[in-house]
Design a protein around this motif. Structure first.
Motif, PDB file in Angstrom:
ATOM      1  N   GLU A 106      -7.282  27.806  21.469  1.00 22.21           N
ATOM      2  CA  GLU A 106      -7.346  27.349  20.079  1.00 22.21           C
ATOM      3  C   GLU A 106      -7.763  28.486  19.157  1.00 22.21           C
ATOM      4  O   GLU A 106      -7.179  28.685  18.083  1.00 22.21           O
ATOM      5  CB  GLU A 106      -8.346  26.192  19.965  1.00 22.21           C
ATOM      6  CG  GLU A 106      -8.410  25.589  18.568  1.00 22.21           C
ATOM      7  CD  GLU A 106      -9.400  24.445  18.484  1.00 22.21           C
ATOM      8  OE1 GLU A 106      -9.090  23.438  17.819  1.00 22.21           O
ATOM      9  OE2 GLU A 106     -10.502  24.561  19.077  1.00 22.21           O
ATOM     10  N   TYR A 107      -8.747  29.253  19.574  1.00 22.50           N
ATOM     11  CA  TYR A 107      -9.216  30.411  18.791  1.00 22.50           C
ATOM     12  C   TYR A 107      -8.096  31.435  18.610  1.00 22.50           C
ATOM     13  O   TYR A 107      -7.856  31.927  17.504  1.00 22.50           O
ATOM     14  CB  TYR A 107     -10.410  31.039  19.493  1.00 22.50           C
ATOM     15  CG  TYR A 107     -10.780  32.425  18.999  1.00 22.50           C
ATOM     16  CD1 TYR A 107     -11.547  32.602  17.858  1.00 22.50           C
ATOM     17  CD2 TYR A 107     -10.353  33.561  19.687  1.00 22.50           C
ATOM     18  CE1 TYR A 107     -11.874  33.863  17.397  1.00 22.50           C
ATOM     19  CE2 TYR A 107     -10.681  34.833  19.240  1.00 22.50           C
ATOM     20  CZ  TYR A 107     -11.445  34.978  18.095  1.00 22.50           C
ATOM     21  OH  TYR A 107     -11.763  36.239  17.659  1.00 22.50           O
ATOM     22  N   LYS A 147      -5.297  30.184  16.224  1.00 19.72           N
ATOM     23  CA  LYS A 147      -5.737  30.199  14.828  1.00 19.72           C
ATOM     24  C   LYS A 147      -5.689  31.621  14.272  1.00 19.72           C
ATOM     25  O   LYS A 147      -5.260  31.843  13.146  1.00 19.72           O
ATOM     26  CB  LYS A 147      -7.150  29.635  14.712  1.00 19.72           C
ATOM     27  CG  LYS A 147      -7.220  28.114  14.771  1.00 19.72           C
ATOM     28  CD  LYS A 147      -8.647  27.631  14.609  1.00 19.72           C
ATOM     29  CE  LYS A 147      -8.706  26.110  14.620  1.00 19.72           C
ATOM     30  NZ  LYS A 147     -10.100  25.619  14.496  1.00 19.72           N
ATOM     31  N   LYS A 148      -6.142  32.565  15.073  1.00 19.63           N
ATOM     32  CA  LYS A 148      -6.127  33.959  14.625  1.00 19.63           C
ATOM     33  C   LYS A 148      -4.685  34.431  14.426  1.00 19.63           C
ATOM     34  O   LYS A 148      -4.380  35.142  13.476  1.00 19.63           O
ATOM     35  CB  LYS A 148      -6.838  34.856  15.639  1.00 19.63           C
ATOM     36  CG  LYS A 148      -8.321  34.558  15.810  1.00 19.63           C
ATOM     37  CD  LYS A 148      -9.126  34.940  14.582  1.00 19.63           C
ATOM     38  CE  LYS A 148      -9.336  36.414  14.492  1.00 19.63           C
ATOM     39  NZ  LYS A 148     -10.257  36.794  13.399  1.00 19.63           N
ATOM     40  N   ALA A 167      -2.113  32.669  13.615  1.00 17.21           N
ATOM     41  CA  ALA A 167      -1.523  32.033  12.443  1.00 17.21           C
ATOM     42  C   ALA A 167      -1.877  32.767  11.153  1.00 17.21           C
ATOM     43  O   ALA A 167      -1.173  32.650  10.145  1.00 17.21           O
ATOM     44  CB  ALA A 167      -1.980  30.579  12.358  1.00 17.21           C
ATOM     45  N   GLU A 168      -2.957  33.519  11.178  1.00 16.89           N
ATOM     46  CA  GLU A 168      -3.389  34.260   9.990  1.00 16.89           C
ATOM     47  C   GLU A 168      -2.547  35.521   9.769  1.00 16.89           C
ATOM     48  O   GLU A 168      -2.578  36.111   8.694  1.00 16.89           O
ATOM     49  CB  GLU A 168      -4.860  34.653  10.125  1.00 16.89           C
ATOM     50  CG  GLU A 168      -5.810  33.458  10.190  1.00 16.89           C
ATOM     51  CD  GLU A 168      -7.221  33.891  10.554  1.00 16.89           C
ATOM     52  OE1 GLU A 168      -7.451  35.115  10.691  1.00 16.89           O
ATOM     53  OE2 GLU A 168      -8.083  33.015  10.713  1.00 16.89           O
TER      54      GLU A 168
END
Length: 249
Positions: A17-18, A21-22, A24-25
């Motif tokens: 998940e981490y 998310k990273k 996607a940035e």
């Protein structure tokens, strides 16, 4: 690097998940990766660059059994057992490809260091003695990791490209950092039987994330030992308890 306060991910799901998310940035990760992969192949892999440098900071009979991997995601670099990796998607390498050279030395030296140590202190500790051992080990590990590429950075006029090396060239600031480092270390070293309190763990943020004391002060220790007692003696300390590295300084 479990001591990193921002990377305490206790389950495989939390880690994935981490990472997602990273990812996607990032909008231009693919292009950065293409450029960094090409650079890493030409300047690091084909020239066997980091191993040639690292072996100058390891015992003469040392041989690498593991590998240096190029990855996409997670921390800037990781060393585990006899292997190391570099995250080609890290912002630092997107801004300056040459940093890949120096961090390849840093991480590969970690792999050699850990191989020679054969163990790493865990975080399941309850006393000041355990905290002192963690500080000793990572001061030695990260200090040598920062020191190993120092001469290469000097040759390339690249000391100003990284925070740790900017600090190392500031004598006044390094004196302050040294004082702060030994205040923290002595607190734990001088009371080994004392039980750890919750706020005692805050010291690790100054050592690793904030002022990065065990990186910079550790590198200063390594350089002084190298200049005073010679490279052979410096590297002989790796296989010894890390307490000896600090005592030697």
């Amino acid at each position: 690097q479990a001591y990193r306060s921002d990377l305490k991910l206790n389950t495989p799901y939390a880690l994935v998940e981490y990472l997602l998310k990273k990812a996607a940035e990032k909008k231009n990760t693919a292009e950065v990766l293409k450029k960094n992969i090409a650079y890493a192949k030409a300047e690091i892999a084909e020239k066997n660059y980091p191993e040639k440098i690292c072996l100058q900071y390891l015992p003469r009979d040392f041989e690498y059994k593991g590998s240096l991997y190029f990855t996409c995601g997670y921390d800037i670099g990781v060393a585990y057992k006899g292997n190391a990796s570099l995250n080609l998607a890290h912002d630092k390498f997107g801004k300056d490809q040459k940093e890949l050279k120096y961090y390849s030395i840093h991480e590969l030296h970690h792999a050699g260091f850990i191989t020679l140590k054969k163990e790493m202190p865990g975080l399941n500790i309850t006393t000041y003695e355990g905290m002192a051992r963690i500080i000793e080990y990572f001061t030695h590990l990260e200090g040598m990791g920062v020191y190993a590429p120092l001469e290469e950075r000097r040759k390339d006029n690249a000391l100003d490209n990284d925070k740790d090396y900017i600090v190392l060239t500031d004598q006044k600031l390094m004196k302050e950092y040294e004082t702060q480092y030994f205040a923290i270390y002595s607190k734990f070293k001088n009371s080994p039987g004392k039980e750890l309190a919750a706020d005692d763990w805050n010291c690790l943020s100054e050592m690793s994330d904030g002022k990065r004391l065990w990186y910079t002060v550790g590198a200063m220790m390594a350089e002084k030992i190298d200049r005073t007692s010679g490279r052979e003696h410096l590297v002989s300390l790796i296989a010894q308890p890390s307490e000896n590295f600090i005592k030697e300084y």
